[in-house]
Design a protein around this motif. Sequence first.
Motif, PDB file in Angstrom:
ATOM      1  N   GLU A  63      29.186  -3.188  -3.821  1.00 52.69           N
ATOM      2  CA  GLU A  63      28.324  -2.567  -2.806  1.00 52.69           C
ATOM      3  C   GLU A  63      26.986  -2.155  -3.401  1.00 52.69           C
ATOM      4  OE1 GLU A  63      28.549  -1.715   0.454  1.00 52.69           O
ATOM      5  OE2 GLU A  63      30.643  -1.458   1.013  1.00 52.69           O
ATOM      6  N   ALA A  64      27.030  -1.561  -4.597  1.00 45.02           N
ATOM      7  CA  ALA A  64      25.794  -1.101  -5.230  1.00 45.02           C
ATOM      8  C   ALA A  64      24.877  -2.258  -5.598  1.00 45.02           C
ATOM      9  CB  ALA A  64      26.129  -0.275  -6.476  1.00 45.02           C
ATOM     10  N   ALA A  65      25.464  -3.413  -5.889  1.00 43.17           N
ATOM     11  CA  ALA A  65      24.669  -4.553  -6.338  1.00 43.17           C
ATOM     12  C   ALA A  65      24.128  -5.403  -5.199  1.00 43.17           C
ATOM     13  CB  ALA A  65      25.509  -5.434  -7.267  1.00 43.17           C
ATOM     14  N   LEU A  66      24.679  -5.259  -3.989  1.00 41.00           N
ATOM     15  CA  LEU A  66      24.249  -6.115  -2.883  1.00 41.00           C
ATOM     16  C   LEU A  66      22.811  -5.831  -2.488  1.00 41.00           C
ATOM     17  CD1 LEU A  66      27.318  -6.142  -0.451  1.00 41.00           C
ATOM     18  CD2 LEU A  66      26.463  -8.037  -1.847  1.00 41.00           C
ATOM     19  N   SER A  67      22.121  -6.878  -2.120  1.00 40.64           N
ATOM     20  CA  SER A  67      20.753  -6.742  -1.611  1.00 40.64           C
ATOM     21  C   SER A  67      20.747  -5.893  -0.344  1.00 40.64           C
ATOM     22  CB  SER A  67      20.180  -8.130  -1.302  1.00 40.64           C
ATOM     23  OG  SER A  67      19.037  -8.034  -0.487  1.00 40.64           O
ATOM     24  N   GLN A  68      19.652  -5.173  -0.147  1.00 41.65           N
ATOM     25  CA  GLN A  68      19.507  -4.353   1.065  1.00 41.65           C
ATOM     26  C   GLN A  68      19.473  -5.203   2.327  1.00 41.65           C
ATOM     27  OE1 GLN A  68      15.610  -2.531   1.487  1.00 41.65           O
ATOM     28  NE2 GLN A  68      14.709  -4.032   0.071  1.00 41.65           N
ATOM     29  N   TYR A  69      19.244  -6.493   2.172  1.00 37.59           N
ATOM     30  CA  TYR A  69      19.160  -7.373   3.339  1.00 37.59           C
ATOM     31  C   TYR A  69      20.529  -7.853   3.822  1.00 37.59           C
ATOM     32  CZ  TYR A  69      14.246  -7.411   2.123  1.00 37.59           C
ATOM     33  OH  TYR A  69      12.959  -7.013   1.831  1.00 37.59           O
ATOM     34  N   VAL A  70      21.584  -7.515   3.087  1.00 40.73           N
ATOM     35  CA  VAL A  70      22.936  -7.874   3.537  1.00 40.73           C
ATOM     36  C   VAL A  70      23.332  -6.907   4.640  1.00 40.73           C
ATOM     37  CG1 VAL A  70      25.341  -8.137   2.865  1.00 40.73           C
ATOM     38  CG2 VAL A  70      23.516  -8.759   1.265  1.00 40.73           C
ATOM     39  N   GLY A  71      23.636  -7.448   5.820  1.00 39.39           N
ATOM     40  CA  GLY A  71      23.889  -6.626   6.994  1.00 39.39           C
ATOM     41  C   GLY A  71      25.236  -5.934   6.980  1.00 39.39           C
ATOM     42  N   ALA A  72      25.411  -5.019   7.927  1.00 36.41           N
ATOM     43  CA  ALA A  72      26.625  -4.208   7.999  1.00 36.41           C
ATOM     44  C   ALA A  72      27.864  -5.075   8.236  1.00 36.41           C
ATOM     45  CB  ALA A  72      26.486  -3.162   9.099  1.00 36.41           C
ATOM     46  N   GLU A  73      27.774  -6.064   9.134  1.00 40.23           N
ATOM     47  CA  GLU A  73      28.942  -6.912   9.412  1.00 40.23           C
ATOM     48  C   GLU A  73      29.333  -7.727   8.190  1.00 40.23           C
ATOM     49  OE1 GLU A  73      29.464  -8.807  13.406  1.00 40.23           O
ATOM     50  OE2 GLU A  73      27.315  -8.361  13.546  1.00 40.23           O
ATOM     51  N   ALA A  74      28.331  -8.222   7.469  1.00 35.58           N
ATOM     52  CA  ALA A  74      28.624  -8.985   6.253  1.00 35.58           C
ATOM     53  C   ALA A  74      29.277  -8.095   5.208  1.00 35.58           C
ATOM     54  CB  ALA A  74      27.337  -9.592   5.700  1.00 35.58           C
ATOM     55  N   ARG A  75      28.859  -6.842   5.115  1.00 36.02           N
ATOM     56  CA  ARG A  75      29.454  -5.922   4.144  1.00 36.02           C
ATOM     57  C   ARG A  75      30.918  -5.648   4.448  1.00 36.02           C
ATOM     58  NH1 ARG A  75      25.670  -3.027   0.846  1.00 36.02           N
ATOM     59  NH2 ARG A  75      23.553  -3.782   1.253  1.00 36.02           N
ATOM     60  N   VAL A  76      31.272  -5.582   5.722  1.00 34.59           N
ATOM     61  CA  VAL A  76      32.681  -5.396   6.087  1.00 34.59           C
ATOM     62  C   VAL A  76      33.509  -6.560   5.552  1.00 34.59           C
ATOM     63  CG1 VAL A  76      34.300  -5.362   8.027  1.00 34.59           C
ATOM     64  CG2 VAL A  76      32.230  -3.967   8.107  1.00 34.59           C
ATOM     65  N   VAL A  77      33.003  -7.781   5.743  1.00 35.98           N
ATOM     66  CA  VAL A  77      33.715  -8.967   5.261  1.00 35.98           C
ATOM     67  C   VAL A  77      33.809  -8.943   3.734  1.00 35.98           C
ATOM     68  CG1 VAL A  77      33.702 -11.487   5.135  1.00 35.98           C
ATOM     69  CG2 VAL A  77      33.044 -10.347   7.258  1.00 35.98           C
ATOM     70  N   LEU A  78      32.719  -8.578   3.069  1.00 35.84           N
ATOM     71  CA  LEU A  78      32.692  -8.593   1.605  1.00 35.84           C
ATOM     72  C   LEU A  78      33.594  -7.507   1.005  1.00 35.84           C
ATOM     73  CD1 LEU A  78      28.912  -9.339   0.963  1.00 35.84           C
ATOM     74  CD2 LEU A  78      30.854 -10.914   0.760  1.00 35.84           C
ATOM     75  N   ARG A  79      33.679  -6.355   1.662  1.00 36.60           N
ATOM     76  CA  ARG A  79      34.606  -5.333   1.169  1.00 36.60           C
ATOM     77  C   ARG A  79      36.040  -5.841   1.242  1.00 36.60           C
ATOM     78  NH1 ARG A  79      30.809  -1.477   3.299  1.00 36.60           N
ATOM     79  NH2 ARG A  79      31.649  -1.702   5.402  1.00 36.60           N
ATOM     80  N   ALA A  80      36.372  -6.480   2.353  1.00 37.18           N
ATOM     81  CA  ALA A  80      37.723  -7.050   2.487  1.00 37.18           C
ATOM     82  C   ALA A  80      37.933  -8.166   1.467  1.00 37.18           C
ATOM     83  CB  ALA A  80      37.923  -7.578   3.907  1.00 37.18           C
ATOM     84  N   ALA A  81      36.902  -8.979   1.234  1.00 35.65           N
ATOM     85  CA  ALA A  81      37.007 -10.066   0.251  1.00 35.65           C
ATOM     86  C   ALA A  81      37.208  -9.515  -1.154  1.00 35.65           C
ATOM     87  CB  ALA A  81      35.752 -10.938   0.305  1.00 35.65           C
ATOM     88  N   ALA A  82      36.594  -8.371  -1.453  1.00 32.89           N
ATOM     89  CA  ALA A  82      36.791  -7.743  -2.767  1.00 32.89           C
ATOM     90  C   ALA A  82      38.244  -7.316  -2.937  1.00 32.89           C
ATOM     91  CB  ALA A  82      35.850  -6.550  -2.914  1.00 32.89           C
ATOM     92  N   GLU A  83      38.836  -6.729  -1.900  1.00 38.37           N
ATOM     93  CA  GLU A  83      40.238  -6.318  -1.966  1.00 38.37           C
ATOM     94  C   GLU A  83      41.148  -7.529  -2.140  1.00 38.37           C
ATOM     95  OE1 GLU A  83      41.104  -4.000   1.482  1.00 38.37           O
ATOM     96  OE2 GLU A  83      39.980  -2.258   0.781  1.00 38.37           O
ATOM     97  N   VAL A  84      40.843  -8.598  -1.425  1.00 36.79           N
ATOM     98  CA  VAL A  84      41.658  -9.817  -1.519  1.00 36.79           C
ATOM     99  C   VAL A  84      41.544 -10.426  -2.913  1.00 36.79           C
ATOM    100  CG1 VAL A  84      41.859 -12.187  -0.671  1.00 36.79           C
ATOM    101  CG2 VAL A  84      41.625 -10.312   0.955  1.00 36.79           C
ATOM    102  N   ALA A  85      40.344 -10.412  -3.483  1.00 38.61           N
ATOM    103  CA  ALA A  85      40.159 -10.958  -4.828  1.00 38.61           C
ATOM    104  C   ALA A  85      40.977 -10.180  -5.855  1.00 38.61           C
ATOM    105  CB  ALA A  85      38.676 -10.927  -5.204  1.00 38.61           C
ATOM    106  N   VAL A  86      41.001  -8.856  -5.721  1.00 40.41           N
ATOM    107  CA  VAL A  86      41.776  -8.018  -6.628  1.00 40.41           C
ATOM    108  C   VAL A  86      43.261  -8.350  -6.544  1.00 40.41           C
ATOM    109  CG1 VAL A  86      42.566  -5.628  -6.924  1.00 40.41           C
ATOM    110  CG2 VAL A  86      40.118  -6.128  -6.820  1.00 40.41           C
TER     111      VAL A  86
END
Length: 295
Positions: A144-167
């Motif tokens: 989250e801290a590394a993502l560009s400010q241009y990454v939207g809220a909906e994309a961040r929801v997907v990426l947070r879930a993708a981080a959990e899945v990767a773990v």
Amino acid sequence: MTAPDGSALILNPRKRIPLLALSPALRTLMSTAGVPYEVAQDVGWEELEEELRLAPPSAVVVLDPYAGEPYGALFPRIRDLLRRFPSVPVVAAVELRPELTGDLQTLLEWGVSEVLSLGPESTPRALRARLRQAHARPFKRAMEAALSQYVGAEARVVLRAAAEVAVENGQAPDLARRLGVTTRTLTSRCPRVDLPAPRQTQAWMRVLLACMLLDDPGRTVYSAAYASGYSTERSLRRAITSFLGVDSTALRRAGAFVTAAAAFNDRLREVRELGRERRRLRRARAELQTVAPGE
């Protein structure tokens, strides 16, 4: 069950999550948490580093910061743990008392992922809730801290879930399940929120996770590869070269996660620009179709 941001918190019961509890009392308590958590037996401070080198990144360390010692006696060990394995979620289990507030704030500032209150409120449901809060937290925080400010809220929801899945060493279908949608829906959703296709997004998450593990001073390249789901060290090296264009040795010198995050942001910018161009062309075609014949 979903988080306030909409991302799913349901963990895959088929994939056990190791709990490394550093005292017999905590092992007994953590065993009541139930599926999908599994308490590793006979792990103490002496065995912890070796266990973490081989444990999957979903593993959680649960410790009592006092554990019968004089106040603060274990803090140097805890700080060293957090420095050597910053990618590992660490849960401090302690009986909450007002006089401990300063100590707990210090532990959180050092990188402890969650504080678990011991006492009558330590029910299985409460334990699972706290462990869910700690799940993949270091990786999600870094991402989250590394993502560009241009990454939207909906994309961040997907990426947070993708981080959990990767773990959890999951794949794109697991990401769809985590978000509570079908694979087909996720495939159409990703370009709409300016993300690569699900399989590519999940592949990037695995590379980012591996790079975060490579930054752990306590890990070798082999242990980072093993923990992040690559079959061999060579497989990880190939993925790093393919995605980032550098070898793992140079990557560690430059800062593996920072380098990978910059490359991921570049990829997201490319996807965003392609998406904007596709949307512009669709609008142009729609406008042409509304023009009456002969005009």
